[in-house]
Design an enzyme around this catalytic site. Structure first.
Site, mmCIF file in Angstrom:
data_model
loop_
_atom_site.group_PDB
_atom_site.id
_atom_site.type_symbol
_atom_site.label_atom_id
_atom_site.label_comp_id
_atom_site.label_asym_id
_atom_site.label_seq_id
_atom_site.Cartn_x
_atom_site.Cartn_y
_atom_site.Cartn_z
ATOM 1 C CG HIS A 1 55.638 41.600 63.625
ATOM 2 N ND1 HIS A 1 55.439 40.420 63.992
ATOM 3 C CD2 HIS A 1 54.342 42.546 63.291
ATOM 4 C CE1 HIS A 1 54.289 40.354 64.000
ATOM 5 N NE2 HIS A 1 53.514 41.537 63.661
ATOM 6 C CG ASP B 1 59.422 41.433 58.695
ATOM 7 O OD1 ASP B 1 58.910 41.527 58.018
ATOM 8 O OD2 ASP B 1 59.140 41.330 59.843
ATOM 9 C CD GLN C 1 53.525 46.588 57.616
ATOM 10 O OE1 GLN C 1 52.996 47.391 56.901
ATOM 11 N NE2 GLN C 1 52.851 45.985 58.423
ATOM 12 C CE LYS D 1 51.340 42.264 57.661
ATOM 13 N NZ LYS D 1 50.372 42.945 58.879
ATOM 14 C CB CYS E 1 53.129 42.367 66.917
ATOM 15 S SG CYS E 1 51.327 41.622 67.041
HETATM 16 N N1 PMP Z 1 56.535 41.382 60.278
HETATM 17 C C1 PMP Z 1 56.124 42.911 60.274
HETATM 18 C C2 PMP Z 1 56.894 43.799 60.009
HETATM 19 C C3 PMP Z 1 54.625 42.779 60.017
HETATM 20 O O1 PMP Z 1 54.141 43.819 59.944
HETATM 21 C C4 PMP Z 1 54.074 41.625 60.251
HETATM 22 C C5 PMP Z 1 52.358 41.825 60.274
HETATM 23 N N2 PMP Z 1 51.808 42.566 61.164
HETATM 24 C C6 PMP Z 1 54.372 40.454 60.439
HETATM 25 C C7 PMP Z 1 55.993 40.302 60.475
HETATM 26 C C8 PMP Z 1 53.618 39.093 60.498
HETATM 27 O O2 PMP Z 1 52.984 38.955 59.375
HETATM 28 P P1 PMP Z 1 52.132 37.678 59.374
HETATM 29 O O3 PMP Z 1 50.967 38.142 60.427
HETATM 30 O O4 PMP Z 1 51.205 37.835 58.082
HETATM 31 O O5 PMP Z 1 52.503 36.240 59.481
#
Ligand code: PMP
Length: 406
Positions: free
Chosen positions: A123, A200, A203, A226, A364
């Protein structure tokens, strides 16, 4: 064993019982954010109705209650991910902020030409902060190559590790595809190479049990929203010895021991990394979300989600004219696809008109999309509240989109 009555669990999510333009809402966008159970909504309400006060500061009873409840969630998180110490748990505003805090906090420890390995399927939140660190220090970012099935190429990874990288930034479960990386193995190899490791887990956290000591990483990060909790709160877990070396990204109140115009002495963990008033209500909501998840039989929830995901993959495959990306039996939560040569946004709009919520775009993960030679794709993602009817509604709707467009 705890009961698993799916209809009753689903009924705890008020948003899901509404209609969209007269049609049953079919929510398949949990990877972007999950819906919240009534108990989380109640916990946030209750804090504002009964206990609203700032934490850590005043001597009065409301503040004592707010502080007690806020700090109780820190212990809950510690137990939830099995960290060694409660002061290894830092409340942030989300995964993005957690990774930025690590990148900022380690900047002083980096030299020119230090190497940072980053997952190609990461991401943007796990790419851009490292690029900023590289810009400031002259460090070099190297993407970790992927196999044809879009899993990490472990041979290529080992070769990169032989360059003795200073840091390795990994993804536990990718948000665009739902690929589950062999995180213990990848972390162990990075550690043997002497690298700092960040995982990270944004997910992963809602889908299976996480044990940070078993993974052995230095940092593990995720977002409350999430995992059935509120927006505005995330977690930075760090192994104490390295967490304590981070330069605070935010400075000010709460994080100090003493302040004078001759200089300031920072406080100790966790306060040192929590300057200012935190998102108290969101933290309390996160505690309710952890309680909600902990009260469910996790093995049955996992089984339910895997059965649904496999059904979804299979139904998409059978529909025809669908390209699936990186879909495998071990994936979690997510299916990424496109309909023949159609633009993902067109498909998304036509699904929305039928009450189906999916996400369409680059998710993203633009480097991954470049690797796939795609502008974007559609992503259907599931949470524990989804059922077979959701998948059937989605497939029926997609069949109509197909008839309309092809
Ligand atoms: N890393 C991953 C793998 C994600 O799925 C997300 C959220 N789409 C993020 C980072 C960023 O998370 P947040 O927008 O809650 O900061």
């Amino acid at each position: 064993t705890k009961a698993f009555e799916h209809d009753a669990i689903r009924a705890q999510f008020p948003t899901l019982s509404q209609q969209i333009d007269g049609q049953t809402l079919c929510y398949l966008d949990t990877a972007a954010t999950s819906q919240k159970p009534q108990s989380v909504i109640n916990a946030v309400n209750q804090y504002y109705q009964l206990n609203n006060a700032n934490v850590h500061r005043a001597a009065h009873q409301l503040s004592a209650r707010a502080t007690r409840d806020y700090e109780a969630v820190r212990s809950q998180v510690q137990g939830f991910i099995n960290s060694n110490r409660v002061d290894e748990i830092i409340f942030t505003h989300g995964t993005t902020e957690s990774i930025n805090m690590v990148a900022h906090g380690l900047t002083a420890q980096f030299d020119k030409d230090d190497i940072i390995l980053v997952d190609t399927a990461a991401h943007h939140a796990n790419i851009v902060p490292w690029q900023q660190l590289a810009k400031q220090t002259g460090a070099i970012i190297k993407p970790i190559p992927l196999n044809d099935d879009l899993t990490i190429d472990v041979d290529a990874y080992e070769q990169l590790l032989s360059l003795a990288p200073k840091l390795v930034a990994l993804t536990h479960v990718t948000n665009a595809l739902g690929t589950v990386n062999p995180i213990i193995e990848l972390t162990q190899k990075a550690k043997q190479a002497g690298a700092i490791t960040l995982v990270d887990g944004a997910q992963a956290i809602a889908h299976f049990a996480i044990d940070v000591q078993q993974i052995g990483c230095d940092f593990y990060v995720f977002s409350g929203h999430k995992m059935y909790g509120p927006t505005g709160v995330g977690i930075l877990y760090g192994r104490y010895q390295i967490l304590d070396t981070l330069t605070p990204m935010l400075t000010g109140g709460e994080m100090i021991k003493t302040v004078s115009f001759n200089g300031t002495e920072f406080g100790s963990l966790p306060n040192k990394l929590e300057a200012g008033t935190p998102a108290i209500s969101a933290v309390i909501g996160l505690g309710a979300a952890i309680s909600f998840m902990s009260d469910l039989p996790s093995d049955l929830v996992e089984q339910h989600e895997q059965t649904l995901l496999h059904y979804l993959q299979q139904q998409l495959d059978q529909l025809g004219d669908i390209s699936l990306y990186g879909a495998g039996p071990n994936n979690v939560g997510v299916v990424a696809f496109n309909l023949a040569g159609e633009h993902h946004q067109d498909v998304g709009i036509l699904l929305d008109q039928q009450g189906i919520a999916v996400r369409c775009g680059h998710h993203c993960a633009m480097p991954l999309m470049q690797h796939l030679n795609l502008k974007g794709c559609c992503r259907a993602s599931i949470g524990l509240y989804n059922n077979k009817q959701d998948i059937d509604l989605f497939i029926d709707a997609l069949r109509k989109v197909k008839e309309l467009l092809l």
